[in-house]
Structure formats: structure tokens, C-alpha cells
Design an enzyme around this catalytic site. Structure first.
Site, PDB file in Angstrom:
ATOM      1  N   ARG A  56      22.245 -64.054  25.740  1.00  0.00           N
ATOM      2  CA  ARG A  56      23.394 -63.142  25.833  1.00  0.00           C
ATOM      3  C   ARG A  56      23.009 -61.846  26.565  1.00  0.00           C
ATOM      4  O   ARG A  56      23.473 -61.577  27.659  1.00  0.00           O
ATOM      5  CB  ARG A  56      23.931 -62.843  24.425  1.00  0.00           C
ATOM      6  CG  ARG A  56      25.277 -62.144  24.405  1.00  0.00           C
ATOM      7  CD  ARG A  56      25.222 -60.669  24.647  1.00  0.00           C
ATOM      8  NE  ARG A  56      24.391 -59.965  23.657  1.00  0.00           N
ATOM      9  CZ  ARG A  56      24.072 -58.681  23.766  1.00  0.00           C
ATOM     10  NH1 ARG A  56      24.475 -57.953  24.813  1.00  0.00           N
ATOM     11  NH2 ARG A  56      23.302 -58.101  22.868  1.00  0.00           N
ATOM     12  N   ASP A  57      22.114 -61.047  25.976  1.00  0.00           N
ATOM     13  CA  ASP A  57      21.804 -59.738  26.563  1.00  0.00           C
ATOM     14  C   ASP A  57      21.104 -59.922  27.904  1.00  0.00           C
ATOM     15  O   ASP A  57      21.288 -59.125  28.835  1.00  0.00           O
ATOM     16  CB  ASP A  57      20.910 -58.941  25.596  1.00  0.00           C
ATOM     17  CG  ASP A  57      21.091 -57.433  25.732  1.00  0.00           C
ATOM     18  OD1 ASP A  57      21.677 -57.000  26.731  1.00  0.00           O
ATOM     19  OD2 ASP A  57      20.635 -56.691  24.839  1.00  0.00           O
ATOM     20  N   HIS A  59      17.133 -53.008  17.830  1.00  0.00           N
ATOM     21  CA  HIS A  59      17.436 -53.690  19.097  1.00  0.00           C
ATOM     22  C   HIS A  59      16.909 -52.785  20.214  1.00  0.00           C
ATOM     23  O   HIS A  59      17.578 -51.845  20.637  1.00  0.00           O
ATOM     24  CB  HIS A  59      18.953 -53.885  19.199  1.00  0.00           C
ATOM     25  CG  HIS A  59      19.422 -54.515  20.464  1.00  0.00           C
ATOM     26  ND1 HIS A  59      19.713 -55.865  20.567  1.00  0.00           N
ATOM     27  CD2 HIS A  59      19.672 -53.991  21.686  1.00  0.00           C
ATOM     28  CE1 HIS A  59      20.121 -56.135  21.793  1.00  0.00           C
ATOM     29  NE2 HIS A  59      20.106 -55.014  22.506  1.00  0.00           N
ATOM     30  N   HIS A  67      15.303 -51.825  23.865  1.00  0.00           N
ATOM     31  CA  HIS A  67      15.111 -52.170  25.281  1.00  0.00           C
ATOM     32  C   HIS A  67      13.807 -51.538  25.761  1.00  0.00           C
ATOM     33  O   HIS A  67      13.410 -50.467  25.289  1.00  0.00           O
ATOM     34  CB  HIS A  67      16.307 -51.703  26.115  1.00  0.00           C
ATOM     35  CG  HIS A  67      17.501 -52.599  25.960  1.00  0.00           C
ATOM     36  ND1 HIS A  67      17.891 -53.488  26.929  1.00  0.00           N
ATOM     37  CD2 HIS A  67      18.364 -52.765  24.934  1.00  0.00           C
ATOM     38  CE1 HIS A  67      18.962 -54.162  26.509  1.00  0.00           C
ATOM     39  NE2 HIS A  67      19.277 -53.741  25.301  1.00  0.00           N
ATOM     40  N   CYS A 113      22.168 -54.054  30.065  1.00  0.00           N
ATOM     41  CA  CYS A 113      23.598 -53.933  29.747  1.00  0.00           C
ATOM     42  C   CYS A 113      24.301 -53.530  31.039  1.00  0.00           C
ATOM     43  O   CYS A 113      23.963 -52.512  31.633  1.00  0.00           O
ATOM     44  CB  CYS A 113      23.833 -52.878  28.674  1.00  0.00           C
ATOM     45  SG  CYS A 113      25.581 -52.522  28.407  1.00  0.00           S
ATOM     46  N   ASN A 161      15.011 -56.190  27.638  1.00  0.00           N
ATOM     47  CA  ASN A 161      14.840 -56.013  26.188  1.00  0.00           C
ATOM     48  C   ASN A 161      13.356 -56.116  25.852  1.00  0.00           C
ATOM     49  O   ASN A 161      12.558 -56.618  26.644  1.00  0.00           O
ATOM     50  CB  ASN A 161      15.561 -57.134  25.443  1.00  0.00           C
ATOM     51  CG  ASN A 161      17.067 -56.983  25.458  1.00  0.00           C
ATOM     52  OD1 ASN A 161      17.699 -57.182  26.487  1.00  0.00           O
ATOM     53  ND2 ASN A 161      17.635 -56.628  24.329  1.00  0.00           N
TER      54      ASN A 161
HETATM   55  P1  HMG Z   1      40.521 -54.287  28.362  1.00  0.00           P
HETATM   56  O1  HMG Z   1      40.684 -54.540  29.831  1.00  0.00           O
HETATM   57  O2  HMG Z   1      40.837 -52.929  27.835  1.00  0.00           O
HETATM   58  O3  HMG Z   1      41.238 -55.420  27.468  1.00  0.00           O
HETATM   59  O4  HMG Z   1      39.038 -54.670  27.977  1.00  0.00           O
HETATM   60  P2  HMG Z   1      42.714 -55.809  27.206  1.00  0.00           P
HETATM   61  O5  HMG Z   1      42.819 -56.080  25.747  1.00  0.00           O
HETATM   62  O6  HMG Z   1      43.675 -54.850  27.849  1.00  0.00           O
HETATM   63  O7  HMG Z   1      42.801 -57.217  27.982  1.00  0.00           O
HETATM   64  C1  HMG Z   1      42.651 -57.304  29.387  1.00  0.00           C
HETATM   65  C2  HMG Z   1      42.516 -58.771  29.783  1.00  0.00           C
HETATM   66  O8  HMG Z   1      41.319 -59.319  29.215  1.00  0.00           O
HETATM   67  C3  HMG Z   1      43.650 -59.639  29.262  1.00  0.00           C
HETATM   68  O9  HMG Z   1      43.794 -60.704  30.185  1.00  0.00           O
HETATM   69  C4  HMG Z   1      43.105 -60.173  27.978  1.00  0.00           C
HETATM   70  O10 HMG Z   1      43.679 -61.387  27.580  1.00  0.00           O
HETATM   71  C5  HMG Z   1      41.643 -60.405  28.342  1.00  0.00           C
HETATM   72  P3  HMG Z   1      44.952 -60.690  31.302  1.00  0.00           P
HETATM   73  O11 HMG Z   1      46.229 -60.564  30.539  1.00  0.00           O
HETATM   74  O12 HMG Z   1      44.664 -59.486  32.192  1.00  0.00           O
HETATM   75  O13 HMG Z   1      44.765 -61.986  32.016  1.00  0.00           O
HETATM   76  N1  HMG Z   1      40.766 -60.350  27.170  1.00  0.00           N
HETATM   77  C6  HMG Z   1      39.930 -61.326  26.822  1.00  0.00           C
HETATM   78  N2  HMG Z   1      39.642 -62.523  27.369  1.00  0.00           N
HETATM   79  C7  HMG Z   1      38.728 -63.289  26.746  1.00  0.00           C
HETATM   80  N3  HMG Z   1      38.075 -62.909  25.618  1.00  0.00           N
HETATM   81  C8  HMG Z   1      38.316 -61.713  25.065  1.00  0.00           C
HETATM   82  C9  HMG Z   1      39.278 -60.874  25.667  1.00  0.00           C
HETATM   83  N4  HMG Z   1      39.747 -59.653  25.366  1.00  0.00           N
HETATM   84  C10 HMG Z   1      40.658 -59.348  26.287  1.00  0.00           C
HETATM   85  N5  HMG Z   1      37.660 -61.347  23.965  1.00  0.00           N
HETATM   86  C11 HMG Z   1      37.410 -55.532  26.407  1.00  0.00           C
HETATM   87  C12 HMG Z   1      38.562 -54.541  26.640  1.00  0.00           C
HETATM   88  C13 HMG Z   1      36.757 -55.119  25.106  1.00  0.00           C
HETATM   89  C14 HMG Z   1      37.980 -56.938  26.298  1.00  0.00           C
HETATM   90  C15 HMG Z   1      36.439 -55.441  27.605  1.00  0.00           C
HETATM   91  O14 HMG Z   1      36.091 -54.100  27.776  1.00  0.00           O
HETATM   92  C16 HMG Z   1      35.178 -56.245  27.413  1.00  0.00           C
HETATM   93  O15 HMG Z   1      35.234 -57.465  27.391  1.00  0.00           O
HETATM   94  N6  HMG Z   1      34.016 -55.561  27.333  1.00  0.00           N
HETATM   95  C17 HMG Z   1      32.752 -56.226  27.081  1.00  0.00           C
HETATM   96  C18 HMG Z   1      31.643 -55.507  27.766  1.00  0.00           C
HETATM   97  C19 HMG Z   1      30.339 -56.153  27.442  1.00  0.00           C
HETATM   98  O16 HMG Z   1      30.248 -57.327  27.098  1.00  0.00           O
HETATM   99  N7  HMG Z   1      29.251 -55.369  27.587  1.00  0.00           N
HETATM  100  C20 HMG Z   1      27.935 -55.843  27.353  1.00  0.00           C
HETATM  101  C21 HMG Z   1      27.639 -56.110  25.910  1.00  0.00           C
HETATM  102  S1  HMG Z   1      27.254 -54.664  24.955  1.00  0.00           S
HETATM  103  C22 HMG Z   1      25.544 -54.507  25.108  1.00  0.00           C
HETATM  104  O17 HMG Z   1      24.947 -55.149  25.929  1.00  0.00           O
HETATM  105  C23 HMG Z   1      24.804 -53.617  24.147  1.00  0.00           C
HETATM  106  C24 HMG Z   1      24.036 -54.406  23.076  1.00  0.00           C
HETATM  107  O18 HMG Z   1      23.083 -55.267  23.677  1.00  0.00           O
HETATM  108  C25 HMG Z   1      23.323 -53.447  22.120  1.00  0.00           C
HETATM  109  C26 HMG Z   1      22.463 -52.388  22.812  1.00  0.00           C
HETATM  110  O19 HMG Z   1      21.682 -52.721  23.726  1.00  0.00           O
HETATM  111  O20 HMG Z   1      22.580 -51.243  22.387  1.00  0.00           O
HETATM  112  C27 HMG Z   1      24.995 -55.278  22.244  1.00  0.00           C
HETATM  113 MG    MG Z   2      21.127 -54.691  24.392  1.00  0.00          MG
END
Ligand code: HMG
Ligand code: MG
Length: 304
Positions: free
Chosen positions: A17-18, A209, A211, A242, A251
Site C-alpha cells: 500500500r504505502d 509508522h 518513514h 506519500c 518507509n
Molecule cells: P474528494 O474529491 O473530495 O471526494 O476526495 P468526493 O467525495 O467529492 O468524491 C469525488 C469522486 O471520488 C466521486 O466520483 C466519488 O465517487 C469518488 P465521481 O462522482 O467524480 O466519479 N470517491 C471514491 N471512489 C472510490 N473509492 C472511494 C471514493 N471516495 C470518493 N473511497 C477522498 C476525497 C478522501 C476520496 C480523496 O481525497 C482520496 O481518495 N484521498 C486519498 C489520498 C491517499 O490515499 N493518500 C495516501 C495515503 S495516506 C498516507 O500515505 C499516510 C500514511 O502512510 C501514514 C503516514 O505516513 O503518516 C497512511
Molecule cells: Mg506512510
């Protein structure tokens, strides 16, 4: 300090995933399946497979449902996936996952860039998702990001991170993983942060967690271990980052963590030579050299 060390530590593997969320070149589904099978083969028992986030935001993981279906439910392994909202929970549940991980940041700017929401909005979404998931017999983990620092806001007040963590635990998350999202942490800071969290919360409900962006992840893990943390996230080969945190490359490498722990007489349940094999699979899957130290150096002849 050293007499506080545990007999066993739990490792939560995040490379699929990450790691893969950050790859510029698309990784085909069959390559992801090879990686996850190699990780399972190494004895890892907690694996984050993918994300049920918007495929527009993270196209690298758009095949989440297919990956979960291909891996099935291997005996003794807990599989999980990131989930930002109700839609993500429903997709994860339909795919048959028994665990999800919600996530937010302790910095407003990073949370906005990562999820298009304020912290308050994210917490409101999770207040619906977490009970719904538990009702569906799923366990929910959580991440709080940027605890050691934010690429946009700089230093973050640990009291704020602690408050968010408590809210997530109160909602029903079984564990919160504290993220050094952009790898800026140093050991004395880790000691201070550990104090803030472990003085108030049970070590079983927390994870680190880390990095390794600036080479301090293993040092921070050691301090965290000495302070009382027993759950560590890591990524084979040091794959990771990320996409919404500039500079968040790599990581803590699972092989480096496991090598250190085994060398200290602490069990993980992981077969290190097989884990090193999984790191080679990861390297082949992404087609570039991975940064993990043990991944690059292998095991010393005298210790195999
Ligand atoms: P948004 O654009 O504000 O969402 O994004 P929305 O609710 O307005 O929806 C927009 C479109 O996305 C719609 O589709 C929804 O259906 C679709 P459309 O009508 O335009 O065709 N949609 C989805 N589709 C599939 N699955 C879903 C989903 N939700 C909405 N779950 C949202 C808001 C949260 C969805 C977006 O910002 C997002 O997906 N962000 C994820 C970012 C991400 O994954 N970042 C990396 C992970 S975090 C990380 O790495 C840190 C971590 O490792 C810890 C650390 O290191 O500290 C965990
Ligand atoms: Mg991370």
C-alpha cells in the site's frame, strides 16, 4: 532501559500500500499478487494490501478489489486496506476484507491536501465509518500522520496529535499508528513524543509508522521500542512514501527492523531470509533499486 525490552514485537507490513501508492510507473496486478504472496511466505501476519481511496487521487491502487480477491484469506494472516470514507468502507467490505484503516493528519494543511477535508470533517466521516465497520464485524485501525512534522506547517504540537488519537480510539479503532510521514524525526524528539502518548495510552493501542527519508527511522524505532512501543509498521526493501507529502520517500525497511530485533533476541515470527527474498520480489516489481540496508547488503555470513 534495555531491561524493558519485550520478547516479541508485531510487524505490520505496508509495502503493497504505502510503497506501491507512490510508484510513478504502474505496477500490474499480477506483480502485486507476487509481492503479497512473497510477504505472506516470509511469515508476516499483518499486511496492508491496498487502499480503497478514490482512483482519481491514487490510480496506482485502483485495482484494490481485484487484489483482495486474488489473495483471498490466507490462514493466520490479517489483511487490511486504507479507507477514507463510507464508499471506501463499502468497497472493502464487499471485497471481503476483515480489517480497514482510516487515516488523517494532525496538520490541517496536510489533511486537506491528502483527503480534501479539514481534520474536523475527517473525524466526522470516521464517526460514521468506524461503527458501521464494527457492525459488519470488521476491525478498524487508524493512522495519525505528520506527528513528527508536516511538510507545510512544520512542527506539530504532540498534544494535538494525542487528542486526535484519543478520539479515534474512543470511536472504536483498535489501534492508532503514529506517522512520521515525511521522515523528519530524530531520537530525542521520538522520546518526547513516546512519553506524551505512552503516559496516557496503553502500548497495545499504539504503533509507530516511521518513514526513513532522512535515515533516522531505525534509530527512532529503537527509541520507541525502549520507551514501550510494541507495534511497528514497515515496508519491505524500504519501498514507500506519500504522494501528497513531498519528500516522503521510503518507509522503514522491514528487513532492517527485523534484523535489528532478531539481533536483540526479540521475536517477530518472520523468517528473515524469506523476507529478503520478498524484498527481491519487490525490487523486481517496481523495476528499480530499493533503499533498505539489509536488502542491499544481505545477511552477514556468520549470522545465517
Ligand atoms: P474528494 O474529491 O473530495 O471526494 O476526495 P468526493 O467525495 O467529492 O468524491 C469525488 C469522486 O471520488 C466521486 O466520483 C466519488 O465517487 C469518488 P465521481 O462522482 O467524480 O466519479 N470517491 C471514491 N471512489 C472510490 N473509492 C472511494 C471514493 N471516495 C470518493 N473511497 C477522498 C476525497 C478522501 C476520496 C480523496 O481525497 C482520496 O481518495 N484521498 C486519498 C489520498 C491517499 O490515499 N493518500 C495516501 C495515503 S495516506 C498516507 O500515505 C499516510 C500514511 O502512510 C501514514 C503516514 O505516513 O503518516 C497512511
Ligand atoms: Mg506512510
Amino acid at each position: 532501559m534495555l531491561d524493558k525490552l519485550p520478547e516479541r514485537v508485531s510487524v505490520y507490513e505496508v509495502s503493497a500500500r504505502d510503497g506501491l501508492q507512490n510508484e510513478a510507473r504502474p505496477v500490474p496486478l499480477d506483480a502485486k499478487i507476487r509481492l503479497v504472496r512473497a510477504l505472506i511466505e516470509s511469515g508476516l501476519q499483518r499486511i496492508e494490501l491496498t487502499s480503497f481511496v478514490s482512483p482519481k487521487w491514487v490510480p496506482q491502487l485502483a485495482d484494490a478489489t481485484d487484489l483482495v480477491a486474488a489473495i483471498g484469506q490466507p490462514e493466520g494472516v490479517t489483511l487490511s486496506a486504507l479507507c477514507p470514507n463510507t464508499k471506501g468502507f463499502e468497497r472493502a467490505s464487499d471485497a471481503g476484507l476483515q480489517e480497514i484503516a482510516v487515516f488523517l493528519s494532525s496538520s490541517e494543511t496536510h489533511n486537506k491536501k491528502n483527503t480534501n477535508k479539514s481534520i474536523e470533517q475527517s473525524l466526522r466521516v470516521f464517526a460514521e465509518v468506524v461503527p458501521a465497520a464494527k457492525q459488519a464485524n470488521m476491525r478498524v485501525r487508524a493512522y495519525v500522520s505528520t506527528v513528527w512534522g508536516c511538510p507545510y506547517e512544520g512542527e506539530i504540537d504532540s498534544a494535538r496529535s494525542l487528542q486526535i488519537t484519543k478520539e479515534l480510539l474512543d470511536m472504536g479503532c483498535y489501534q492508532v499508528s503514529l506517522g512520521d510521514t515525511i521522515g523528519v524525526g530524530t531520537p530525542l524528539q521520538t522520546r518526547r513524543i513516546s512519553d506524551v502518548f505512552l503516559n496516557e495510552l496503553d502500548q497495545e493501542r499504539l504503533a509507530l509508522h516511521l518513514h526513513d527519508t532522512r535515515g533516522t527511522a531505525l534509530a527512532n524505532a529503537l527509541v520507541g521500542l525502549q520507551m514501550g512501543f510494541r507495534h511497528f509498521d514497515a515496508s519491505v526493501g524500504g519501498l514507500g512514501g506519500c504522494p501528497y507529502a513531498p519528500g516522503a520517500a521510503g518507509n522503514l525497511a522491514t528487513e532492517d527492523l527485523v534484523f535489528m530485533l532478531h539481533g536483540m533476541g526479540i521475536e517477530t515470527g518472520v523468517d528473515l531470509p524469506k523476507l529478503i527474498e520478498a524484498g527481491r520480489v519487490a525490487e523486481a516489481v517496481v523495476g528499480r533499486r530499493l533503499p533498505g540496508k539489509v536488502h542491499q547488503a544481505g545477511l552477514p555470513a556468520l549470522r545465517t
